[in-house]
Design an enzyme around this catalytic site. Structure first.
Site, short mmCIF file in Angstrom:
data_model
loop_
_atom_site.label_atom_id
_atom_site.label_comp_id
_atom_site.label_asym_id
_atom_site.label_seq_id
_atom_site.Cartn_x
_atom_site.Cartn_y
_atom_site.Cartn_z
N LYS A 176 17.99 20.59 80.15
CA LYS A 176 17.45 20.45 81.50
C LYS A 176 15.94 20.63 81.42
O LYS A 176 15.45 21.68 81.01
CB LYS A 176 18.07 21.48 82.42
CG LYS A 176 17.50 21.43 83.83
CD LYS A 176 18.23 22.38 84.76
CE LYS A 176 17.60 22.37 86.15
NZ LYS A 176 18.28 23.28 87.07
N LYS A 229 19.51 16.29 81.87
CA LYS A 229 18.98 16.20 83.23
C LYS A 229 17.47 16.29 83.19
O LYS A 229 16.95 17.18 82.51
CB LYS A 229 19.56 17.37 84.03
CG LYS A 229 19.06 17.47 85.44
CD LYS A 229 19.60 18.71 86.08
CE LYS A 229 18.93 18.89 87.42
NZ LYS A 229 19.29 20.12 88.04
C1 PBG Z 1 19.09 24.48 90.38
C2 PBG Z 1 19.23 23.04 90.27
C3 PBG Z 1 18.23 22.09 90.43
C4 PBG Z 1 18.88 20.85 90.43
C5 PBG Z 1 20.24 21.09 90.19
N1 PBG Z 1 20.43 22.45 90.09
C6 PBG Z 1 16.80 22.22 90.73
C7 PBG Z 1 15.86 22.91 89.87
O1 PBG Z 1 16.14 23.30 88.73
O2 PBG Z 1 14.79 23.13 90.39
C8 PBG Z 1 18.21 19.54 90.64
C9 PBG Z 1 19.06 18.43 91.14
C10 PBG Z 1 18.31 17.28 91.66
O3 PBG Z 1 17.07 17.20 91.65
O4 PBG Z 1 18.99 16.36 92.13
N2 PBG Z 1 19.11 25.26 89.38
#
Ligand code: PBG
Length: 305
Positions: A176, A229
């Site tokens: 991520k 992601k």
């Molecule tokens: C939270 C989380 C995030 C997303 C999914 N879970 C945001 C972040 O890490 O700031 C993002 C999902 C999206 O942008 O569609 N931990």
């Protein structure tokens, strides 16, 4: 006959945002077609998702109160816990995944415990484990940690096993990245960090090899499905992960990727439907077995025809 990649509604996981109250359905400004919904409304939405042949949803919570311990995250009557119960009652065949993270529940918006202005990795693991167990107790079919703390997959696995949930799998947000593509989600989940950013725990976008290390660690710790992601700007990473490991790979087509298409579509600058299908196909072609996407319902309507 010779087409190499085909999409199906089976590939999709649809994200839902659950909030407190009753009869609430509030559209998210930067994500047209997506809503913050109270439990009663989210159940209706879940029924529609299932009727479109989409097998699964992932739940995010927006609690009434946020604090420095993120207590809403592991409250047995929290928004996500209530939504899981209600959805499993109404549509038992729909596979319900819960996002496990602290950011939506913390007053400061970070994904972990903060001490002296720093996010503390190890003390956060206990909170995440409590959160995962409380989701499993509510009836979640799978938990998905998205916080990017080191060691959380193992901590959650041990906690689930200890509490009698050895059959609940873990889908880990393994690679991520600290991405600007999450902007609209943070509006949706009200989880923008109040200071600093997430770079101390999320990955640096230029790094490709490091993603393989993160994924390998998560598999070793017990992840059943690994995720990359965002998706669209990281197709190379999806492909690398697919070609290196033999577990299912998920990709998150995140909020910013959705908003860009919606905005350009509204301006009449692109053919929104064709672009949507092309993006989803490219994520699958890169090697994703599962795609988390806000487009799921729209794309399923086309694919079901
Ligand atoms: C939270 C989380 C995030 C997303 C999914 N879970 C945001 C972040 O890490 O700031 C993002 C999902 C999206 O942008 O569609 N931990």
């Amino acid at each position: 006959m010779v087409r190499e990649t085909s999409l199906s509604p089976d590939d999709f996981i649809y994200p839902l945002f659950v909030t407190f109250g009753k009869g609430v359905k509030k559209e998210i400004l930067s994500m047209p077609g997506c809503f913050q919904e109270s439990v009663d409304k989210v159940v209706k939405n879940a029924k529609e998702v299932f009727s479109l042949n989409i097998p699964s949803v992932i739940l995010f919570g927006i609690p009434e109160h946020k604090d420095e311990m993120g207590s809403g995250a592991y409250d047995e009557h929290g928004v996500v816990q209530n939504a899981v119960k209600a959805i499993k009652d109404a549509v038992p065949e729909l596979y319900v995944i819960t996002d496990v993270c602290m950011c939506e529940y913390m007053s400061h918006g970070h994904c972990g415990l903060v001490r002296n202005g720093e996010v503390e990795n190890d003390p956060t693991l206990e909170l995440l484990s409590k959160e995962a167990v409380s989701h499993a107790k509510a009836g979640a079919d799978m938990v998905a940690p998205s916080d990017m703390m080191d060691g959380r997959v193992r901590a959650i696995r041990l906690a689930l096993d200890r509490e009698g949930f050895k059959d609940i799998p873990i889908m880990s947000y393994s690679a991520k990245y600290a991405s600007a593509f999450y902007g609209p989600f943070r509006e949706a989940a009200e989880s923008t960090p109040q200071f600093g950013d997430r770079r101390s725990y999320q990955m640096d976008p230029p790094n490709r090899i490091e993603a393989l290390k993160e994924v390998a660690l998560d598999i070793e710790e017990g992840a059943d499905i690994v995720m990359v992601k965002p998706a669209l700007a990281y197709l190379d990473v999806i492909s690398d992960v697919r070609n290196t490991f033999n577990v299912p790979v998920a990709a998150y087509n995140v909020s910013g990727e959705y908003s860009l298409v919606k905005a350009a579509g509204r301006l009449g600058w692109i053919d929104e439907q064709r672009i949507m299908m092309e993006i989803l196909t490219s994520i699958k072609r890169a090697g994703a077995n599962l795609i988390l996407t806000y487009f799921a319902k729209e794309a399923a309507k086309i694919l079901n025809k």
